[in-house]
Design a protein around this motif. Sequence first.
Motif, short mmCIF file in Angstrom:
data_model
loop_
_atom_site.label_atom_id
_atom_site.label_comp_id
_atom_site.label_asym_id
_atom_site.label_seq_id
_atom_site.Cartn_x
_atom_site.Cartn_y
_atom_site.Cartn_z
N VAL A 135 0.86 -1.19 0.00
CA VAL A 135 0.00 0.00 0.00
C VAL A 135 0.89 1.24 0.00
O VAL A 135 1.74 1.40 0.87
N ASN A 136 0.67 2.11 -0.97
CA ASN A 136 1.45 3.34 -1.05
C ASN A 136 0.75 4.53 -0.41
O ASN A 136 1.41 5.47 0.04
N SER A 137 -0.57 4.48 -0.40
CA SER A 137 -1.31 5.62 0.14
C SER A 137 -2.73 5.20 0.49
O SER A 137 -3.22 4.16 0.05
N VAL A 138 -3.36 6.02 1.30
CA VAL A 138 -4.78 5.89 1.64
C VAL A 138 -5.46 7.20 1.27
O VAL A 138 -4.91 8.28 1.52
N GLY A 139 -6.60 7.10 0.67
CA GLY A 139 -7.35 8.31 0.33
C GLY A 139 -8.80 8.16 0.70
O GLY A 139 -9.27 7.07 1.02
N SER A 140 -9.49 9.28 0.70
CA SER A 140 -10.94 9.20 0.91
C SER A 140 -11.62 9.02 -0.44
O SER A 140 -11.11 9.43 -1.48
N THR A 141 -12.78 8.40 -0.41
CA THR A 141 -13.57 8.19 -1.62
C THR A 141 -14.92 8.85 -1.43
O THR A 141 -15.39 9.05 -0.31
N LEU A 142 -15.56 9.16 -2.54
CA LEU A 142 -16.77 9.95 -2.48
C LEU A 142 -17.75 9.58 -3.58
O LEU A 142 -17.36 9.39 -4.73
N GLY A 143 -19.00 9.46 -3.20
CA GLY A 143 -20.11 9.39 -4.14
C GLY A 143 -21.11 10.46 -3.74
O GLY A 143 -21.75 10.35 -2.69
N ALA A 144 -21.21 11.52 -4.52
CA ALA A 144 -22.04 12.68 -4.13
C ALA A 144 -23.29 12.73 -5.01
O ALA A 144 -23.21 13.06 -6.19
N GLU A 145 -24.43 12.42 -4.41
CA GLU A 145 -25.69 12.46 -5.13
C GLU A 145 -26.14 13.90 -5.31
O GLU A 145 -25.89 14.74 -4.46
N GLN A 146 -26.82 14.17 -6.41
CA GLN A 146 -27.24 15.55 -6.71
C GLN A 146 -28.74 15.60 -6.94
O GLN A 146 -29.26 14.97 -7.85
N GLU A 147 -29.45 16.39 -6.12
CA GLU A 147 -30.87 16.64 -6.33
C GLU A 147 -31.04 17.99 -7.01
O GLU A 147 -30.25 18.91 -6.79
N TYR A 148 -32.10 18.12 -7.81
CA TYR A 148 -32.33 19.36 -8.56
C TYR A 148 -33.79 19.42 -9.00
O TYR A 148 -34.51 18.42 -9.00
N PHE A 149 -34.23 20.62 -9.38
CA PHE A 149 -35.56 20.83 -9.93
C PHE A 149 -35.46 21.19 -11.41
O PHE A 149 -34.47 21.81 -11.84
N LEU A 150 -36.47 20.82 -12.17
CA LEU A 150 -36.62 21.27 -13.54
C LEU A 150 -37.95 22.01 -13.66
O LEU A 150 -38.98 21.51 -13.22
N ILE A 151 -37.90 23.21 -14.24
CA ILE A 151 -39.15 23.91 -14.54
C ILE A 151 -39.05 24.43 -15.97
O ILE A 151 -37.98 24.52 -16.56
N ASP A 152 -40.21 24.78 -16.51
CA ASP A 152 -40.25 25.30 -17.87
C ASP A 152 -39.44 26.60 -17.95
O ASP A 152 -39.56 27.48 -17.10
N ARG A 153 -38.62 26.71 -18.98
CA ARG A 153 -37.72 27.86 -19.09
C ARG A 153 -38.48 29.18 -19.22
O ARG A 153 -38.06 30.22 -18.70
N ASN A 154 -39.61 29.17 -19.93
CA ASN A 154 -40.39 30.39 -20.08
C ASN A 154 -40.95 30.85 -18.74
O ASN A 154 -40.98 32.05 -18.44
N LEU A 155 -41.42 29.90 -17.93
CA LEU A 155 -41.93 30.26 -16.61
C LEU A 155 -40.79 30.76 -15.72
O LEU A 155 -40.97 31.68 -14.92
N TYR A 156 -39.63 30.16 -15.86
CA TYR A 156 -38.46 30.59 -15.09
C TYR A 156 -38.15 32.06 -15.35
O TYR A 156 -37.95 32.85 -14.42
N HIS A 157 -38.13 32.46 -16.62
CA HIS A 157 -37.78 33.83 -16.97
C HIS A 157 -38.91 34.81 -16.65
O HIS A 157 -38.68 36.02 -16.65
N ALA A 158 -40.09 34.29 -16.36
CA ALA A 158 -41.20 35.16 -15.94
C ALA A 158 -41.18 35.40 -14.43
O ALA A 158 -42.04 36.12 -13.92
N ARG A 159 -40.22 34.78 -13.74
CA ARG A 159 -40.09 34.96 -12.29
C ARG A 159 -38.76 35.66 -12.00
O ARG A 159 -37.69 35.03 -11.99
N PRO A 160 -38.77 36.98 -11.73
CA PRO A 160 -37.50 37.68 -11.44
C PRO A 160 -36.77 37.10 -10.25
O PRO A 160 -35.53 37.14 -10.20
#
Length: 730
Positions: free
Chosen positions: A214-239
């Motif tokens: 063994v030459n080294s030990v490192g940390s490992t990572l699995g990062a889940e990503q949550e997000y929303f999708l909305i209609d682009r036209n509605l998005y631009h109608a909301r300042p």
Amino acid sequence: MNREPQSEAIAASNYWQKTSLDAQKPRQRIDEIFGLDAFDMRTMRQRLPKSVFKSVEEVMGGGSKLSQDDAEVIATAMKDWAIERGVTHFTHWFQPMTGLTAEKHDSLTVPDGEGGLVYRLSGNSLIQGEPDASSFPSGGLRATFEARGYTAWDVTSPAFIVRGSNYATLCIPSAFVSWNGEALDKKTPLLRSIDAISTQAMRILKVFGTDEGVNSVGSTLGAEQEYFLIDRNLYHARPDLVSCDRTLFGSMPPKHQQLDDHYFGSIPTRVLSFMAEVERELARLGIPVQTRHNEVAPGQYEIAPLFETTNLACDHQAMLMQTLKSVAGRFGFAAILHEKPFAGVNGSGKHNNWSMSTDTGVNLLDPQDEAHNNLQFMVFLCGVIRAVHKHADLLRACISSATNDHRLGANEAPPAIISIFLGDMLTDLIEQIEKGSTSRTLKGGRLDLGARTLPEIKRDSGDRNRTSPFAFIGNRFEFRAVGSTASVAWPNTVINTIVAESLDYLATQIEKSIKKSTTPAQKDASIRKILSDVIKDHKAIVFNGDNYTEEWQAEAEARGLPNLKTTPDTIPALNNRQTASMFKKYKVLSNSELDSRAEIFATKYVTTIGIESRQMLSIARTLILPAAIEHQRRVANAVVSTESAGVDASGLRESLELISDGVHALEQKIAALDEVFSFTQLEPLEACYHIRDHVLSAMDELRAAADFLETRVDQNLWPLPSYSQLLTMR
């Protein structure tokens, strides 16, 4: 959602390196399907002389520095590879303290001295760049007249190509430091923390004689990503969405997530097409994505990668967020990564699945089948328990932000109190450790589902706890409190460093103790005694119950656990004496680098709320108030015309009074927020406290007044797309 790693090799290693080097297996490769836009190890092996490729491997293993001659060879090979793929420019791609990524593009073409142009990338240009350091957040490390900063190529992360309709740019992942060498980014401290955890973990392996090869030990990572999708036209109608990435106003629709019918439901066709394109883009970049599904709230989704080494996973997380944003527009969507874009429904997190592994592929947090006989695992487990208990305030601080404050403690996110969930099997194990001996490992057994056509299924030894901020889930810890907009580099820098500090403590205690041991049994007894003391001192951090209950709040206080509810509460933990001493000792952050981060985080909190406050006042004054007044005028006219016709208008008068009261309340709340808005001249920490104590409540009251009017004003007059429109679009 959580997934077990496909194998320990994936969980323990740099995915792109390990898989891409193995070109002989009879399987169809991702790059054969899509074409690979990442200059990974397989590509380097094919294009570099053997001696240079060997040097790269040694550099990646931390054994040497890259020579200038080798850099020239690599730069030429990378340039040739890039121009074959249509690249015209290159950039040192880095992650400053904005929380986003940054890049300055330079042309690959240079004059040939004869009136023409040739393609060229020098070794110096590959290794080092020079962006302006004074215009990025530095927390006082750089002033306007101190502009010089450097980027330095991170050899361990593959260069990649970003494409558009008429361009292709070679991106070289890099660290970003000042002229004085101080870290101005998120990558540099992360790499230092990986070195720290490797040094201390190797000491533990040496104690048990498992460090061979063994030459080294490192940390490992699995990062889940949550997000929303909305209609682009509605998005631009909301300042508010455009400027703040969240809705500052909006009343709840009759139906949102109450039926739990969106979670894991059938993915809408348009969304699935978007997901497929995102995965295609990520595959070209060498980013291993495994899971996609609907999340709890309407319009909310999740994408989850496989495990990689932490540094690479952090780079890939930044690339993934950029890809979600850029691809969304092609399908008429806007991708929203904010932790709480819609009040009243679930927000978005980024579950940070963290572990430690050797470079040979051994996951050090895998308890194996007989955990009670795995003393090495117990040491690493106790190291994590001690680290989280001792530095709970810092762990809470590293995920603090104005945006994540909206989410923490709500129904879908862990509370502000940091605790560890271990489950039945490990809780039983640490209770045995505390008593001084271990004799059993709880088993889950199998479940008979009661139908002849259904198989028996394996049951885990313990349940999972979705309310815990730091939960053990099989062979890793899931830090669920990380926000969806956050760079995962900083939380993992903190986790790596606090665990390195605990492993250092344990290694020192063990090394002293076993010097007096003459037999393996005495050695084991010495180690168990040390672990028993650690459990006695730090078991208060372990809690397997419901983290949402008021009873837990009281119990946590009795245990002495910090309850830092807001970002201003957490900032002092960033640079207290204990934190500063630890970061300095392990050479992760100097005192000035740490102080700068505390100032940057405070300033960002103030700036974020400042933008939201201004935007809120603007929308209320120029959009909502005029619409409400117009509705009031129409109702008043209806009252007058009805009574002029000799008809009873008492019902209309009640409606008019209700609207009039609502308009008056809105005007009052606008004035109240305006009155407490003057915090921009305060020092950052003072401004944070002013916002916490005065501004946020005024914003909440203004929103309540506006949301009330939304339920009364004619929909045709209301100036903003409603939650019903935003959340039910398909």
